[in-house]
Design a protein around this motif. Sequence first.
Motif, PDB file in Angstrom:
ATOM      1  N   MET A  80       0.816  -1.208   0.000  1.00 62.28           N
ATOM      2  CA  MET A  80       0.000   0.000   0.000  1.00 62.28           C
ATOM      3  C   MET A  80       0.857   1.268   0.000  1.00 62.28           C
ATOM      4  SD  MET A  80      -3.243  -0.780   2.513  1.00 62.28           S
ATOM      5  CE  MET A  80      -4.021   0.761   2.026  1.00 62.28           C
ATOM      6  N   LEU A  81       2.000   1.221   0.692  1.00 58.63           N
ATOM      7  CA  LEU A  81       2.862   2.390   0.797  1.00 58.63           C
ATOM      8  C   LEU A  81       3.957   2.412  -0.262  1.00 58.63           C
ATOM      9  CD1 LEU A  81       1.352   2.469   3.536  1.00 58.63           C
ATOM     10  CD2 LEU A  81       3.488   3.242   4.575  1.00 58.63           C
ATOM     11  N   HIS A  82       4.053   1.315  -1.037  1.00 59.85           N
ATOM     12  CA  HIS A  82       5.128   1.173  -2.027  1.00 59.85           C
ATOM     13  C   HIS A  82       6.490   1.424  -1.378  1.00 59.85           C
ATOM     14  CE1 HIS A  82       2.737   1.562  -6.064  1.00 59.85           C
ATOM     15  NE2 HIS A  82       2.397   0.533  -5.334  1.00 59.85           N
ATOM     16  N   ASN A  83       6.670   0.796  -0.224  1.00 60.13           N
ATOM     17  CA  ASN A  83       7.909   0.947   0.535  1.00 60.13           C
ATOM     18  C   ASN A  83       8.239  -0.407   1.157  1.00 60.13           C
ATOM     19  OD1 ASN A  83       9.827   1.458   2.646  1.00 60.13           O
ATOM     20  ND2 ASN A  83       9.233   3.607   2.657  1.00 60.13           N
ATOM     21  N   ARG A  84       9.371  -0.990   0.765  1.00 62.63           N
ATOM     22  CA  ARG A  84       9.704  -2.343   1.221  1.00 62.63           C
ATOM     23  C   ARG A  84      10.029  -2.417   2.711  1.00 62.63           C
ATOM     24  NH1 ARG A  84      15.512  -3.445   0.653  1.00 62.63           N
ATOM     25  NH2 ARG A  84      16.611  -1.554   0.000  1.00 62.63           N
ATOM     26  N   ALA A 105       8.120  -0.681   4.970  1.00 63.42           N
ATOM     27  CA  ALA A 105       6.924  -0.219   5.688  1.00 63.42           C
ATOM     28  C   ALA A 105       6.405  -1.255   6.677  1.00 63.42           C
ATOM     29  CB  ALA A 105       5.829   0.154   4.687  1.00 63.42           C
ATOM     30  N   GLY A 106       6.471  -2.521   6.331  1.00 61.69           N
ATOM     31  CA  GLY A 106       5.995  -3.566   7.236  1.00 61.69           C
ATOM     32  C   GLY A 106       6.855  -3.695   8.476  1.00 61.69           C
ATOM     33  N   ASP A 107       8.156  -3.609   8.292  1.00 62.95           N
ATOM     34  CA  ASP A 107       9.088  -3.750   9.410  1.00 62.95           C
ATOM     35  C   ASP A 107       8.932  -2.608  10.413  1.00 62.95           C
ATOM     36  OD1 ASP A 107      11.437  -5.035  10.692  1.00 62.95           O
ATOM     37  OD2 ASP A 107      12.434  -3.162  10.145  1.00 62.95           O
ATOM     38  N   LYS A 108       8.514  -1.432   9.955  1.00 61.87           N
ATOM     39  CA  LYS A 108       8.399  -0.273  10.843  1.00 61.87           C
ATOM     40  C   LYS A 108       7.257  -0.416  11.844  1.00 61.87           C
ATOM     41  CE  LYS A 108      11.736   2.052   8.805  1.00 61.87           C
ATOM     42  NZ  LYS A 108      12.973   2.473   9.474  1.00 61.87           N
ATOM     43  N   LEU A 109       6.382  -1.401  11.643  1.00 65.93           N
ATOM     44  CA  LEU A 109       5.307  -1.634  12.607  1.00 65.93           C
ATOM     45  C   LEU A 109       5.851  -2.006  13.987  1.00 65.93           C
ATOM     46  CD1 LEU A 109       2.787  -3.607  10.350  1.00 65.93           C
ATOM     47  CD2 LEU A 109       2.453  -1.299  11.277  1.00 65.93           C
ATOM     48  N   LYS A 110       7.099  -2.480  14.039  1.00 65.97           N
ATOM     49  CA  LYS A 110       7.696  -2.846  15.325  1.00 65.97           C
ATOM     50  C   LYS A 110       7.831  -1.627  16.234  1.00 65.97           C
ATOM     51  CE  LYS A 110      12.461  -2.254  13.631  1.00 65.97           C
ATOM     52  NZ  LYS A 110      13.699  -2.956  13.228  1.00 65.97           N
ATOM     53  N   TYR A 111       7.839  -0.427  15.650  1.00 64.95           N
ATOM     54  CA  TYR A 111       7.958   0.783  16.460  1.00 64.95           C
ATOM     55  C   TYR A 111       6.717   0.999  17.323  1.00 64.95           C
ATOM     56  CZ  TYR A 111      12.050   2.013  13.628  1.00 64.95           C
ATOM     57  OH  TYR A 111      13.282   2.019  13.009  1.00 64.95           O
ATOM     58  N   LEU A 112       5.580   0.454  16.890  1.00 60.51           N
ATOM     59  CA  LEU A 112       4.373   0.541  17.717  1.00 60.51           C
ATOM     60  C   LEU A 112       4.595  -0.164  19.048  1.00 60.51           C
ATOM     61  CD1 LEU A 112       1.571  -0.160  15.060  1.00 60.51           C
ATOM     62  CD2 LEU A 112       2.311   2.055  15.951  1.00 60.51           C
ATOM     63  N   ASP A 113       5.292  -1.297  18.998  1.00 55.63           N
ATOM     64  CA  ASP A 113       5.603  -2.032  20.232  1.00 55.63           C
ATOM     65  C   ASP A 113       6.482  -1.193  21.148  1.00 55.63           C
ATOM     66  OD1 ASP A 113       4.248  -4.501  19.549  1.00 55.63           O
ATOM     67  OD2 ASP A 113       5.856  -4.852  18.119  1.00 55.63           O
ATOM     68  N   MET A 114       7.493  -0.538  20.568  1.00 56.70           N
ATOM     69  CA  MET A 114       8.399   0.275  21.367  1.00 56.70           C
ATOM     70  C   MET A 114       7.672   1.459  22.009  1.00 56.70           C
ATOM     71  SD  MET A 114      11.826   0.382  18.966  1.00 56.70           S
ATOM     72  CE  MET A 114      12.669   1.479  20.130  1.00 56.70           C
ATOM     73  N   LEU A 115       6.803   2.110  21.239  1.00 56.36           N
ATOM     74  CA  LEU A 115       6.063   3.246  21.765  1.00 56.36           C
ATOM     75  C   LEU A 115       5.104   2.801  22.869  1.00 56.36           C
ATOM     76  CD1 LEU A 115       5.339   5.030  18.373  1.00 56.36           C
ATOM     77  CD2 LEU A 115       6.882   5.853  20.163  1.00 56.36           C
ATOM     78  N   PHE A 116       4.493   1.653  22.690  1.00 55.97           N
ATOM     79  CA  PHE A 116       3.597   1.102  23.705  1.00 55.97           C
ATOM     80  C   PHE A 116       4.362   0.798  24.992  1.00 55.97           C
ATOM     81  CE2 PHE A 116       1.884  -2.812  25.680  1.00 55.97           C
ATOM     82  CZ  PHE A 116       0.648  -2.335  26.086  1.00 55.97           C
ATOM     83  N   GLU A 117       5.496   0.145  24.838  1.00 58.34           N
ATOM     84  CA  GLU A 117       6.300  -0.195  26.021  1.00 58.34           C
ATOM     85  C   GLU A 117       6.854   1.054  26.706  1.00 58.34           C
ATOM     86  OE1 GLU A 117       9.175  -2.806  24.327  1.00 58.34           O
ATOM     87  OE2 GLU A 117       7.703  -4.411  23.965  1.00 58.34           O
ATOM     88  N   GLY A 118       7.039   2.138  25.923  1.00 58.38           N
ATOM     89  CA  GLY A 118       7.517   3.397  26.494  1.00 58.38           C
ATOM     90  C   GLY A 118       6.399   4.272  27.032  1.00 58.38           C
ATOM     91  N   HIS A 119       5.147   3.733  27.014  1.00 54.52           N
ATOM     92  CA  HIS A 119       3.976   4.448  27.535  1.00 54.52           C
ATOM     93  C   HIS A 119       3.749   5.776  26.805  1.00 54.52           C
ATOM     94  CE1 HIS A 119       3.959   2.168  31.666  1.00 54.52           C
ATOM     95  NE2 HIS A 119       4.004   1.363  30.611  1.00 54.52           N
ATOM     96  N   ILE A 120       3.969   5.764  25.496  1.00 55.87           N
ATOM     97  CA  ILE A 120       3.724   6.949  24.670  1.00 55.87           C
ATOM     98  C   ILE A 120       2.300   6.893  24.122  1.00 55.87           C
ATOM     99  CG2 ILE A 120       4.382   8.192  22.579  1.00 55.87           C
ATOM    100  CD1 ILE A 120       6.418   8.431  24.858  1.00 55.87           C
ATOM    101  N   GLU A 121       1.551   7.967  24.348  1.00 55.37           N
ATOM    102  CA  GLU A 121       0.179   8.014  23.858  1.00 55.37           C
ATOM    103  C   GLU A 121       0.173   8.117  22.336  1.00 55.37           C
ATOM    104  OE1 GLU A 121      -3.493  11.117  24.114  1.00 55.37           O
ATOM    105  OE2 GLU A 121      -2.544  10.565  26.029  1.00 55.37           O
ATOM    106  N   MET A 122      -0.667   7.304  21.710  1.00 54.28           N
ATOM    107  CA  MET A 122      -0.741   7.251  20.245  1.00 54.28           C
ATOM    108  C   MET A 122      -2.187   7.383  19.780  1.00 54.28           C
ATOM    109  SD  MET A 122       1.734   3.941  19.509  1.00 54.28           S
ATOM    110  CE  MET A 122       1.208   2.971  20.938  1.00 54.28           C
ATOM    111  N   ASN A 123      -2.350   7.865  18.550  1.00 51.64           N
ATOM    112  CA  ASN A 123      -3.610   7.797  17.825  1.00 51.64           C
ATOM    113  C   ASN A 123      -3.308   7.212  16.453  1.00 51.64           C
ATOM    114  OD1 ASN A 123      -5.461   9.216  19.723  1.00 51.64           O
ATOM    115  ND2 ASN A 123      -4.053  10.906  19.360  1.00 51.64           N
ATOM    116  N   GLY A 124      -4.177   6.356  15.978  1.00 54.36           N
ATOM    117  CA  GLY A 124      -3.939   5.709  14.694  1.00 54.36           C
ATOM    118  C   GLY A 124      -4.961   6.106  13.648  1.00 54.36           C
ATOM    119  N   GLN A 125      -4.581   5.880  12.397  1.00 52.75           N
ATOM    120  CA  GLN A 125      -5.483   6.155  11.284  1.00 52.75           C
ATOM    121  C   GLN A 125      -5.366   5.031  10.258  1.00 52.75           C
ATOM    122  OE1 GLN A 125      -4.342   8.841   8.054  1.00 52.75           O
ATOM    123  NE2 GLN A 125      -6.159  10.060   8.501  1.00 52.75           N
TER     124      GLN A 125
END
Length: 476
Positions: free
Chosen positions: A166-170, A172-192
């Motif tokens: 969808m992003l035409h970026n090889r 892009a899938g691997d960057k989803l791991k950053y959601l785990d890091m932000l969650f573990e760091g108790h960073i507030e997020m909003n998604g779209q």
Amino acid sequence: MSRRKNQGHLIKEIYPDSIAEEMGIEVGDILLAINNEEIEDVFDYRYLIKDEYIEVLIKKQDDEEWLLEIEKDYDDDLGIEFDNSLMSDYRSCSNKCIFCFIDQMPPGMRETLYFKDDDSRLSFLQGNYITLTNMQQKDIERIIRLHLDPINISVQTTNPELRCKMLHNRFAGDKLKYLDMLFEGHIEMNGQIVLCKHVNDGRELERSIEDLSKYLPFMRSVSVVPAGITKYRKDLASLELFDKKEAGEVIDMIESRQKEFYEEYGLHFIHASDEWYITAERDFPEEERYDGYIQLENGVGMMRAFIDEFDEALELLKESLECKKIKNNISRTLTMATGKLTYPTIKNFAAQITELFPQIKINVCCIRNDFFGETITVSGLITGQDLIKQLRERKDNGECLGDELLIPSNMLRMGEQVFLDDITVSDVEKELEMKIVALETGGKEFIDGVINDDYLMSRDNENFVYIKAFKQKDEE
């Protein structure tokens, strides 16, 4: 002091009576470091000045360096504005998303409209949504260290392979791991999630909702919005609009999960944008289901807030003494321009006002988007040229539009009197021989703009006081 990698940050303004002025810092000086640390951007600056004692290294215009020792209250600002408010270059987007609106723009528009930003710092400063694709682990670690939140993330899908597509970026899938890091760091997020028909909808949407819910309560909301499709999709992936039945299915999927999320976390979490309800011809959810309108600027709950505010304001007006005083003093004809998406709501509002004030005539005009194509139905993307052409046709056909045209302020570039196509408000006024009034998108402002052709209103204990009405009464 160690050798510095950058040239510092040029100071363009010093606030009067500020700490900076007291210390002799001047416009044209350069900030080199705070506490012997170089400053990457505005977030480093804000983080480093939060202390009761700091050492600030300034390079004067004669190249002399001053090391200033400053004692202050913890939260005191220095009173400095920099040449670049971000204190760094903007990071552009490296993706080519299949739904990207900028790729669907016509040629020949102003250059800034073609810039694709994907800068996490703009997420914190302006609420922009970012894909995480141009970020490295050190960037995420810095966000956690400085505790910068909330961060708004364009997820689109939690399927790594599909996200790459969808992003035409090889990556892009691997960057989803950053959601785990932000969650573990108790960073507030909003998604779209920008939903594309036959791409990330159906079972893929179910998967994304389930996967993202694991980040509750730190991911506080996820919005689902339909992809915008213009007539300029030449050489781009084929995308289709959702029909009434399909929009209803998206709503049903989302609403079926809201109750369980609310019972466990006190958040409804997953939200359908207003466009789904309009396309499905369904009533908007009640205010309580929007969790305080977390994603209002993303088109989630905007119509519910607008309707509720209008209803409340109209009831207050009906009950007020001023209403009775001015009911027979207001007589005017005006035109309101809006997009297809909000036309039924605006039409209904206008009918309620004219019922209360029979001497007011309101022409509500649904402006067709010829510039981008009829599939674009939001008022914020209506151009000056479409406004001129379609309203002039009405005037040429003998329709009385009055001498004032009310438009929502989102038709104009923020802080300026210019439409998206660079046509100015004065250009439109001259062509149509009508005064233009840009209304803020609130129910109270809507009523005031219609009732009061000076568009002046003050509020005293929530009672409406219409300035022009009193002027008329005094004259009589």
